[in-house]
Scaffold this motif. Structure first.
Motif, short mmCIF file in Angstrom:
data_model
loop_
_atom_site.label_atom_id
_atom_site.label_comp_id
_atom_site.label_asym_id
_atom_site.label_seq_id
_atom_site.Cartn_x
_atom_site.Cartn_y
_atom_site.Cartn_z
N HIS A 161 -33.65 -18.08 6.48
CA HIS A 161 -33.85 -18.72 5.18
C HIS A 161 -33.22 -17.92 4.04
O HIS A 161 -32.66 -18.47 3.11
CB HIS A 161 -35.35 -18.89 4.91
CG HIS A 161 -35.93 -20.10 5.58
ND1 HIS A 161 -37.23 -20.47 5.46
CD2 HIS A 161 -35.36 -21.02 6.37
CE1 HIS A 161 -37.45 -21.57 6.15
NE2 HIS A 161 -36.33 -21.92 6.72
N GLU A 162 -33.34 -16.60 4.17
CA GLU A 162 -32.87 -15.75 3.06
C GLU A 162 -31.37 -15.88 2.87
O GLU A 162 -30.85 -15.62 1.79
CB GLU A 162 -33.31 -14.30 3.29
CG GLU A 162 -32.51 -13.50 4.33
CD GLU A 162 -32.91 -13.81 5.79
OE1 GLU A 162 -33.68 -14.75 6.01
OE2 GLU A 162 -32.42 -13.11 6.69
N TYR B 282 -33.69 -18.57 -2.71
CA TYR B 282 -34.97 -18.07 -3.21
C TYR B 282 -34.94 -16.57 -3.26
O TYR B 282 -34.29 -15.92 -2.46
CB TYR B 282 -36.12 -18.51 -2.30
CG TYR B 282 -36.23 -19.99 -2.19
CD1 TYR B 282 -36.04 -20.79 -3.32
CD2 TYR B 282 -36.50 -20.61 -0.98
CE1 TYR B 282 -36.12 -22.15 -3.22
CE2 TYR B 282 -36.59 -21.98 -0.88
CZ TYR B 282 -36.39 -22.75 -2.01
OH TYR B 282 -36.47 -24.10 -1.92
N THR B 283 -35.68 -16.04 -4.22
CA THR B 283 -35.75 -14.59 -4.36
C THR B 283 -37.20 -14.20 -4.58
O THR B 283 -38.08 -15.05 -4.67
CB THR B 283 -34.95 -14.13 -5.60
OG1 THR B 283 -35.46 -14.83 -6.74
CG2 THR B 283 -33.48 -14.40 -5.45
N ARG B 284 -37.40 -12.92 -4.68
CA ARG B 284 -38.72 -12.42 -5.02
C ARG B 284 -39.15 -12.99 -6.38
O ARG B 284 -40.32 -13.34 -6.56
CB ARG B 284 -38.64 -10.90 -5.09
CG ARG B 284 -39.92 -10.26 -5.52
CD ARG B 284 -39.80 -8.74 -5.44
NE ARG B 284 -41.12 -8.18 -5.54
CZ ARG B 284 -41.56 -7.16 -4.84
NH1 ARG B 284 -40.77 -6.56 -3.99
NH2 ARG B 284 -42.79 -6.71 -4.98
N ASP B 285 -38.20 -13.07 -7.29
CA ASP B 285 -38.54 -13.53 -8.64
C ASP B 285 -38.74 -15.04 -8.70
O ASP B 285 -39.60 -15.52 -9.43
CB ASP B 285 -37.43 -13.12 -9.62
CG ASP B 285 -37.24 -11.63 -9.66
OD1 ASP B 285 -38.26 -10.92 -9.69
OD2 ASP B 285 -36.10 -11.16 -9.63
N PRO C 85 -39.56 -17.66 -6.14
CA PRO C 85 -39.84 -17.92 -4.72
C PRO C 85 -39.79 -19.39 -4.32
O PRO C 85 -39.77 -19.71 -3.13
CB PRO C 85 -41.25 -17.36 -4.53
CG PRO C 85 -41.88 -17.40 -5.89
CD PRO C 85 -40.76 -17.24 -6.87
N TRP C 86 -39.80 -20.28 -5.29
CA TRP C 86 -39.73 -21.71 -4.99
C TRP C 86 -38.57 -22.32 -5.76
O TRP C 86 -38.10 -21.76 -6.73
CB TRP C 86 -41.00 -22.43 -5.45
CG TRP C 86 -42.19 -22.23 -4.58
CD1 TRP C 86 -42.20 -21.82 -3.28
CD2 TRP C 86 -43.56 -22.45 -4.96
NE1 TRP C 86 -43.51 -21.77 -2.83
CE2 TRP C 86 -44.35 -22.15 -3.83
CE3 TRP C 86 -44.19 -22.88 -6.13
CZ2 TRP C 86 -45.74 -22.25 -3.86
CZ3 TRP C 86 -45.56 -22.98 -6.16
CH2 TRP C 86 -46.33 -22.68 -5.02
N GLU D 39 -38.75 -25.83 4.55
CA GLU D 39 -38.81 -24.88 3.44
C GLU D 39 -39.70 -23.70 3.79
O GLU D 39 -39.40 -22.55 3.49
CB GLU D 39 -39.36 -25.59 2.19
CG GLU D 39 -39.05 -24.90 0.88
CD GLU D 39 -40.08 -23.86 0.48
OE1 GLU D 39 -39.80 -23.12 -0.47
OE2 GLU D 39 -41.15 -23.76 1.11
N ILE D 40 -40.83 -24.01 4.43
CA ILE D 40 -41.78 -22.97 4.84
C ILE D 40 -41.14 -22.08 5.90
O ILE D 40 -40.42 -22.56 6.76
CB ILE D 40 -43.05 -23.66 5.39
CG1 ILE D 40 -43.81 -24.28 4.24
CG2 ILE D 40 -43.93 -22.70 6.15
CD1 ILE D 40 -45.04 -25.01 4.68
N ALA D 41 -41.41 -20.79 5.80
CA ALA D 41 -40.74 -19.86 6.71
C ALA D 41 -41.21 -20.03 8.16
O ALA D 41 -40.42 -19.95 9.09
CB ALA D 41 -40.96 -18.43 6.24
N LEU E 52 -41.12 -20.95 -13.00
CA LEU E 52 -40.69 -19.76 -12.27
C LEU E 52 -39.55 -18.99 -12.92
O LEU E 52 -39.34 -17.83 -12.61
CB LEU E 52 -40.27 -20.15 -10.85
CG LEU E 52 -41.40 -20.65 -9.94
CD1 LEU E 52 -40.83 -21.23 -8.66
CD2 LEU E 52 -42.38 -19.54 -9.64
#
Ligand code: SF4
Ligand code: SF4
Lengths: 397, 254
Positions: free
Chosen positions: A49-50, A55-58, A60-61, A118-120, A342
């Protein structure tokens, strides 16, 4: 023997007038889109996914969560209108309620397909949602209730096609209640987070429910118009009347929704949290201003309102275009809501944090969105082909 | 009467005083703190309130610790020199991948201008092990939860479905998705890597040459962290108190 029964059964429900090469081509085309789009989603698990989602830490969605919310909200709307007509009867929309139930199921499947990629670790969800449930979690309730709703609606639909009216009404009612509660929990996912002032607050759940009524009514008009377009048939008066009722609901909710949008934004500028105001600013004049002003406001609210007025609720074609535009606006509105919450850094003032984080959906994210759209279009065509008679049976009385 | 004598006086409370008296008392309080503490009015009031168990304090009141141990950290923020030894120690101890946005603790920086001169300020951050942790509340599968012994917010990696709701919910950006574990990861005050082995400090606190990070059980009145938190002279604050998460990482300048 069994095959015979199934054939007889489908002979009663299917609409052979749609067994044309043109419709088949379209159906296959949408199937192709599903395979490509959702295929990208499935591939994301293999590639990681990454690597494919932005998406990032900052942040996330992003686009996938908003798309999920869009389909889920539309499904709720369709389901509520269907249930109201089934339970109370007598409403003009009752003649198209079977089609609404089907499309409600299809929309929620579109939502599940989107969030599923979307969910890991969706496989862990299947296990731990059951053996380790957290009753304070909105996500848990939302997933459980949507699951319950889709289960009920599938049985309800089975009741409809097999003529088990009682089962259909009971399950339809439970399904609709579950959908409304699930919609509320979906909004609660955002509304209960004080860390995101743009989302936090008691107004959001009403906003989501209003959006469901708006998207649902628009979808009713659009899908029914399309159902007659693809058959090349004139719409019976009963369906026209149904769409007129839906049109009234759509207009009313459009106004309510516009009022809510106006006040929701104004509130951030009269005080309160700085982060909330910066987020609202992202829509008014910042990075989300084009999606907001052009798509959410003009395409999604103002132009449809003008079209509805011009159509005088008589011209179903024009109303269907208004419905389509509203749905486009709603889709973008969901994105603006998710992104708005976000994009604003909670650590503003430190680390040279930018006023807004930079998030642009990736190719894979767009591909999944297209896949979910393909799924809904495919579901629509298959529904008309396989259950067309069930959808239209009441319409000619 | 000096402040230490005043401190020893039994607090009769001000609730029963008529409002006129109350105003006088408050004025006196302001004068006393203003004169004796060089203007740190807020500090005295907040710490005093904490001792009295007042709800608007950032420090949990005595007798209101829900866990047998209650670990927290005080950051003596102005001591931080941004040497980042804590970051390295954390990465080594807790196997935090060396990716840009994977960290359990980090140092934030900002430039402020005081009287025309630029001043750099550093602020170490990590999971606050909140008393009312939004991450724990929102997790659908209880993959993140408060350890019943220590109050530390921990992860059960195998239960994490990767919905990232906890990341959206955390006011402190304390969580990240670990591709190695294929689950969310975060600071756990070295519960498994050090505390379980009898160490008394987290890796970051032990590594800090400037003695910025004071880790300990804030319930234990003999601990250094307890002393720092309850010293009336110390002005204590937390990050984003308005989120109501009741964080257990406290900041002060020393
Ligand atoms: S700081 Fe964030 S991750 Fe840590 S307990 Fe609080 S909400 Fe949870
Ligand atoms: S990402 Fe994992 S830890 Fe976070 S809320 Fe979802 S399941 Fe819980």
């Amino acid at each position: 023997m069994a095959t015979n029964a199934i054939t007889t059964f489908f002979n009663q429900t299917q609409d052979t007038s749609l067994a044309t090469p043109r419709i088949n081509r379209f159906t296959l085309f949408f199937l192709f889109i599903i395979i490509l789009g959702l295929g990208c989603g499935v591939a994301s698990f293999i590639i990681g996914h990454e690597k494919v989602y932005n998406y990032t830490r900052d942040v996330p969605w992003g686009l996938l969560i908003s798309t999920y919310a869009f389909w889920a909200i539309t499904s709720t709307g369709l389901c509520i209108y269907a249930a109201i007509s089934h339970i109370f009867g007598g409403t003009k929309m009752a003649v198209v309620s079977n089609r609404m139930v089907w499309m409600s199921i299809i929309c929620i499947l579109g939502a599940f397909a989107t969030i599923g990629v979307e969910i890991a670790s969706p496989h862990r969800m299947l296990i731990y949602n059951i053996i380790s449930p957290n009753p304070t979690s909105n996500i848990w309730w939302m997933g459980t209730l949507y699951g319950l709703a889709v289960g009920c609606m599938i049985v309800e639909f089975f009741g409809i096609v097999t003529g088990l009216a009682r089962i259909a009404v009971i399950l339809g009612t439970i399904g609709a209640v579950a959908e409304v509660l699930a919609n509320s929990c979906l909004s609660g996912v955002f509304a209960t987070l004080p860390s995101r002032p743009y989302w936090y607050g008691g107004q959001l759940p009403i906003y989501f429910l209003t959006a469901a009524f708006l998207s649902g009514a628009s979808a009713i008009i659009l899908f029914n118009q399309l159902a007659y377009k693809i058959r090349g048939q004139e719409m019976p008066q009963s369906v026209k009347d149904a769409l007129k009722s839906a049109g009234k609901a759509m207009t009313l909710v459009l106004i309510l929704y516009s009022v809510a949008t106006f006040w929701r934004l104004i509130m951030y500028f009269v005080g309160g949290s700085e982060l909330g105001r910066i987020a609202a600013d992202a829509l008014i004049s910042g990075p989300l201003s084009v999606p907001f002003w052009v798509f959410e406001v003009c395409i999604g609210l103002i132009i449809p309102l003008i079209l509805i007025l011009l159509s005088r609720l008589q011209n179903t074609g024009m109303m269907a275009i208004a419905g389509l535009l509203i749905l486009v606006g709603q889709f973008v509105a969901r994105y603006n809501l998710v992104a708005g919450g976000l994009l604003v850094p909670g650590t503003l003032g430190w680390d040279n944090a930018p006023t807004y984080f930079n998030y642009v959906p990736s190719f894979f994210e767009f591909a999944v969105v297209m896949g979910s759209l393909g799924l809904v279009c495919f579901g629509f065509l298959v529904g008309e082909r396989v259950f067309g008679k069930t959808f239209t049976q009441k319409e000619h009385h | 009467m000096d402040i230490t004598t005043l401190e020893k006086e039994k607090n009769e409370g001000i609730e029963t005083l008529p409002s006129e008296e109350r105003r006088k008392f408050l004025k006196m309080g302001l004068t006393v703190t203003g004169v004796f503490l060089g203007g740190t009015v807020l500090s005295l009031t907040s710490v005093k309130k904490a001792l009295c168990g007042n709800t608007d304090s950032v420090i949990p009141a005595d007798g209101q610790y829900p866990y047998p141990k209650h670990y927290g950290m005080v950051m003596r923020q102005n001591h931080c020199i941004d040497c980042e030894q804590c970051l390295d120690a954390c990465r080594d101890t807790n196997h935090v991948p060396a990716e840009h946005d994977a960290w359990r603790t980090t140092i934030q920086e900002r430039i402020t201008t005081v009287d025309g001169t630029e001043k750099r300020e550093f602020r170490p951050i990590l999971c606050n092990h909140c008393n009312r942790p939004p991450c724990v509340r929102v997790c659908p599968t209880k993959a993140t939860y408060k350890d019943q012994e220590t109050g530390i917010v921990v992860m059960d990696y195998k239960k994490c479905i990767g919905c990232k709701t906890c990341m959206a919910a955390c006011p402190y950006n304390a969580r990240y998705f670990s591709h190695d574990r294929y689950a969310i990861d975060k600071c756990n005050f070295c519960l498994d890597t050090r505390l379980a082995k009898g160490e008394k400090e987290t890796a970051c606190a032990a590594a800090c040459p400037a003695d910025v990070r004071v880790f300990g059980d804030i319930k234990d009145s003999t601990s250094e962290i307890y002393r720092l938190l309850h010293e009336p002279d110390n002005k204590i604050w937390v990050i984003r108190p308005e989120c109501g998460a009741l964080p257990n990482v406290f900041y002060m300048n020393a």
